[in-house]
Every structure is written in C-alpha cells, then in structure tokens.
Design a protein around this motif. Structure first.
Motif, PDB file in Angstrom:
ATOM      1  N   PHE A  29      56.236  38.988  45.478  1.00  0.00           N
ATOM      2  CA  PHE A  29      55.246  39.092  44.407  1.00  0.00           C
ATOM      3  C   PHE A  29      54.084  39.950  44.889  1.00  0.00           C
ATOM      4  O   PHE A  29      53.897  40.157  46.093  1.00  0.00           O
ATOM      5  CB  PHE A  29      54.748  37.713  43.959  1.00  0.00           C
ATOM      6  CG  PHE A  29      53.971  36.948  45.007  1.00  0.00           C
ATOM      7  CD1 PHE A  29      52.599  37.136  45.169  1.00  0.00           C
ATOM      8  CD2 PHE A  29      54.607  36.022  45.828  1.00  0.00           C
ATOM      9  CE1 PHE A  29      51.876  36.437  46.121  1.00  0.00           C
ATOM     10  CE2 PHE A  29      53.897  35.310  46.790  1.00  0.00           C
ATOM     11  CZ  PHE A  29      52.524  35.519  46.938  1.00  0.00           C
ATOM     12  N   THR A  30      53.306  40.438  43.950  1.00  0.00           N
ATOM     13  CA  THR A  30      52.124  41.232  44.264  1.00  0.00           C
ATOM     14  C   THR A  30      50.958  40.738  43.414  1.00  0.00           C
ATOM     15  O   THR A  30      51.085  40.596  42.198  1.00  0.00           O
ATOM     16  CB  THR A  30      52.358  42.730  43.986  1.00  0.00           C
ATOM     17  OG1 THR A  30      53.442  43.198  44.795  1.00  0.00           O
ATOM     18  CG2 THR A  30      51.112  43.538  44.326  1.00  0.00           C
ATOM     19  N   LEU A  31      49.849  40.449  44.053  1.00  0.00           N
ATOM     20  CA  LEU A  31      48.621  40.041  43.377  1.00  0.00           C
ATOM     21  C   LEU A  31      47.495  40.963  43.833  1.00  0.00           C
ATOM     22  O   LEU A  31      47.713  41.874  44.643  1.00  0.00           O
ATOM     23  CB  LEU A  31      48.285  38.574  43.693  1.00  0.00           C
ATOM     24  CG  LEU A  31      49.292  37.516  43.209  1.00  0.00           C
ATOM     25  CD1 LEU A  31      48.899  36.132  43.723  1.00  0.00           C
ATOM     26  CD2 LEU A  31      49.377  37.505  41.694  1.00  0.00           C
ATOM     27  N   GLU A  32      46.294  40.712  43.345  1.00  0.00           N
ATOM     28  CA  GLU A  32      45.149  41.554  43.702  1.00  0.00           C
ATOM     29  C   GLU A  32      43.990  40.713  44.222  1.00  0.00           C
ATOM     30  O   GLU A  32      43.817  39.552  43.836  1.00  0.00           O
ATOM     31  CB  GLU A  32      44.680  42.365  42.496  1.00  0.00           C
ATOM     32  CG  GLU A  32      45.665  43.420  42.033  1.00  0.00           C
ATOM     33  CD  GLU A  32      45.111  44.262  40.899  1.00  0.00           C
ATOM     34  OE1 GLU A  32      44.267  43.738  40.130  1.00  0.00           O
ATOM     35  OE2 GLU A  32      45.499  45.439  40.789  1.00  0.00           O
ATOM     36  N   ALA A  33      43.210  41.330  45.092  1.00  0.00           N
ATOM     37  CA  ALA A  33      41.988  40.710  45.608  1.00  0.00           C
ATOM     38  C   ALA A  33      40.870  41.750  45.566  1.00  0.00           C
ATOM     39  O   ALA A  33      41.089  42.917  45.907  1.00  0.00           O
ATOM     40  CB  ALA A  33      42.194  40.214  47.040  1.00  0.00           C
ATOM     41  N   ASP A  34      39.697  41.331  45.154  1.00  0.00           N
ATOM     42  CA  ASP A  34      38.562  42.242  45.030  1.00  0.00           C
ATOM     43  C   ASP A  34      37.972  42.560  46.401  1.00  0.00           C
ATOM     44  O   ASP A  34      37.707  41.659  47.202  1.00  0.00           O
ATOM     45  CB  ASP A  34      37.496  41.603  44.129  1.00  0.00           C
ATOM     46  CG  ASP A  34      36.308  42.529  43.890  1.00  0.00           C
ATOM     47  OD1 ASP A  34      36.501  43.757  43.963  1.00  0.00           O
ATOM     48  OD2 ASP A  34      35.197  42.017  43.647  1.00  0.00           O
ATOM     49  N   ASP A  35      37.787  43.847  46.652  1.00  0.00           N
ATOM     50  CA  ASP A  35      37.177  44.307  47.902  1.00  0.00           C
ATOM     51  C   ASP A  35      35.890  45.067  47.573  1.00  0.00           C
ATOM     52  O   ASP A  35      35.897  46.288  47.447  1.00  0.00           O
ATOM     53  CB  ASP A  35      38.144  45.214  48.666  1.00  0.00           C
ATOM     54  CG  ASP A  35      37.520  45.808  49.926  1.00  0.00           C
ATOM     55  OD1 ASP A  35      36.545  45.218  50.434  1.00  0.00           O
ATOM     56  OD2 ASP A  35      38.006  46.858  50.391  1.00  0.00           O
ATOM     57  N   PRO A  36      34.756  44.356  47.432  1.00  0.00           N
ATOM     58  CA  PRO A  36      33.516  45.029  47.058  1.00  0.00           C
ATOM     59  C   PRO A  36      32.812  45.711  48.217  1.00  0.00           C
ATOM     60  O   PRO A  36      31.840  46.445  48.012  1.00  0.00           O
ATOM     61  CB  PRO A  36      32.667  43.870  46.521  1.00  0.00           C
ATOM     62  CG  PRO A  36      33.113  42.689  47.318  1.00  0.00           C
ATOM     63  CD  PRO A  36      34.583  42.900  47.556  1.00  0.00           C
ATOM     64  N   HIS A  37      33.288  45.505  49.443  1.00  0.00           N
ATOM     65  CA  HIS A  37      32.557  45.971  50.618  1.00  0.00           C
ATOM     66  C   HIS A  37      33.085  47.268  51.211  1.00  0.00           C
ATOM     67  O   HIS A  37      32.306  48.121  51.648  1.00  0.00           O
ATOM     68  CB  HIS A  37      32.570  44.881  51.696  1.00  0.00           C
ATOM     69  CG  HIS A  37      31.958  43.594  51.244  1.00  0.00           C
ATOM     70  ND1 HIS A  37      32.576  42.369  51.412  1.00  0.00           N
ATOM     71  CD2 HIS A  37      30.800  43.347  50.594  1.00  0.00           C
ATOM     72  CE1 HIS A  37      31.809  41.424  50.911  1.00  0.00           C
ATOM     73  NE2 HIS A  37      30.738  41.986  50.410  1.00  0.00           N
TER      74      HIS A  37
END
Length: 308
Positions: A73-81
């Motif tokens: 599976f593939t999901l997403e994670a926020d990388d604000p840095h």
C-alpha cells in the motif's frame, strides 16, 4: 535471460545501491569534518543534511521474497520542513487476522530489515502484520527524514487501517510510537520497544562531535532547529513524551553496551516506570538486536500471550 543471470543482476544492483548510499553519507561526514572553523563559518545547512540524511540500504533477496508475499500500500505524510510537500511512503501487509501488529523501524532502516521477526510472527494465527518504510527511508519518497515523519507515517496507518493491538518499534521507531500513542489516543494491549532512543538531542550532538563540529556551530544548529520545528530538540526525549498509561503491557528490551542508545539514558526512564517489563540482551548491538534469535522468540511468545 536465465534465472542465474537475473539473480546475478539483482546481487550487483543491491551491492551498487549499498555503495552509493554509504558513499553519500561518508561524503557528507567528510565535508563537515574538513571544514576550517576558524572563520566562524555558518554550516547549519550542511549539518541538516548530515543529521537528517538516512541511508537507503537496498533490500536483500530473502527480504524481497517476503515483501513480494505482502499486500503493498502507499499512503502520504506531510513534510513541512524539508520538501514542503506530501511524501508518499510504502507499506506492506501480511495476513488478514483480527489482531493487528504495527512495526515501526529505526533510523536508516526499513520494513524489510524485520524479515526474521515478520517471518516468525506470520506463524501465529489470526494476525495482520503491517510494516512500512518511513518517508526518506527504504523505498519511500524523501531525501531527508526526521522523527516527525516517522510518527506521521505510523499515524496515517493507524487512521487508515485502525488501531494496532500490538505496537513494535526499534530505536527511533520506538520514540515515534510513543508520539503516535499520544496523538491518536490508542492504547495497545502490547507495546514492544527495542533499544529505544531516549534523548534525540544527545544523538545529534554525538553525530556532530564525531565530525569535529565545534560547540558554537552546534548551538547555531539547535537554534535553527527550534525555529524550524517550533520546539527545542530537547523536547524529543522519551521521559517527557511517554504517557503513564501508554499500553496495557509494555516490554522494553536493550543491550547495556549499546553505544547508539546508551543505557545511562534509559536507566532513569525505567526507574520512573517500574511497570515496564524489561529484558537485557548481551552483545547484540543496536542494529543487530532486531535479528537476534532469542529476542525474536521472546517477542513471538509475548505476542502469543497478548493475543489469547
């Protein structure tokens, strides 16, 4: 092309990938170590790369076979840095049992590094086993990584597939699991922490000191860290993050001679939490501990007990 030819190509590709990843890490370390600090040069940008570059080691053939048997599976994670974008990360599911196990790897690692443990857990009935490559690690997107990305990825899995009954974490992954317990209010029936990192700031200092970075330059980095992350690096310490009711049962395992996760840091944490079950494994080291046959047997027994 014969099977032998394909196998040879895979071996060569794995070796070349390993050399490339380690070459980059060595180059970063060498560049920082070679800097003449007499002109008080600001090397903060370079230190971000040194500390947050996680080597992407290739998958062994045995491990690839295990991954091929999983439902990906593939999901997403926020990388604000770093990338200032949503990063895709890859995960793997074995089984469809009613009891869910989530495994969070450590720094410079990946799901496939738990091949021996996952193989053993698959022998237990009624389990669903989930492991993943955190952003910036393994097969997932991202050039740089950090603890927040580990935790956000694990949180995305919890939100997508439901709370795990059993939560296993190694090294930085154990600290990430603690953050996830806080952010999602889950309470696993069994939490297993393998050689957990206790003080992230001290690990940063150890890396910079090994590269001969003077204290003044280290201080500038920590100032930049606080500005970017909005909390000081000292915030990321296991005693401060750990809730009193983290799990129904918590098993923590360690090696007293572990140089990456010093026992002196762990000792005080454990003294404040006598409810945690502990076990020492001798001469296994920080990275190899997850492959130790004795540890794997103990984890299997703990999981079996928790699933009764």
């Amino acid at each position: 092309m014969t099977f032998a030819d394909e196998l040879t190509l895979k071996v060569v590709s794995t070796f070349e990938g390993y050399k490339s990843s380690m070459k980059k890490l060595k180059e970063l370390f060498t560049r920082v170590k070679a800097i003449d600090h007499r002109d008080n040069q600001d090397i903060t940008d370079l230190l971000w790369q040194l500390i947050c570059y996680s080597p992407k080691m290739p998958v062994r053939l045995q491990s690839q076979q295990l991954l091929d048997e999983a439902t990906p599976f593939t999901l997403e994670a926020d990388d604000p840095h770093f990338s200032c974008s949503m990063l895709k990360f890859n995960g793997f599911i074995w089984g469809n049992g009613s009891r869910r196990v989530l495994i969070t790897h450590g720094w410079g690692s990946k799901a496939a590094d738990f091949t021996e443990l996952i193989t053993a857990l698959r022998m237990i009935d009624d389990l669903q086993i989930i492991a993943f490559d955190a952003p910036g690690n393994g097969s997932s997107e991202g050039e740089l990584s950090n603890l927040s990305l580990f935790a956000k990825a694990a949180e995305a899995i919890v939100n997508t597939y439901g709370p795990p009954d059993i939560l296993i974490g190694h090294s930085l992954g154990a600290m990430a699991n603690t953050i996830v317990i806080n952010s999602t209010n889950i309470k696993p029936s069994l939490l297993i922490s393998i050689a957990p990192l206790v003080r992230l700031r001290e690990n940063f200092i150890a890396t910079m000191t090994a590269a001969d970075v003077p204290v003044a330059a280290q201080d500038k980095f920590f100032e930049a860290f606080k500005l970017l992350v909005e909390v000081p690096a000292s915030y990321f310490n296991l005693p401060g993050l750990y809730p009193d009711d983290a799990a129904v049962k918590h098993l923590l395992v360690y090696d007293k001679e572990d140089k990456t996760a010093p026992y002196s840091y762990l000792q005080k944490f454990l003294s404040n939490h006598p409810e945690i079950l502990i076990k020492e494994y001798e001469a296994v080291g920080h990275e190899r501990i997850i492959k130790d046959t004795g540890l794997i047997q103990d984890i299997v027994e703990a999981v079996k007990t928790a699933t009764l």
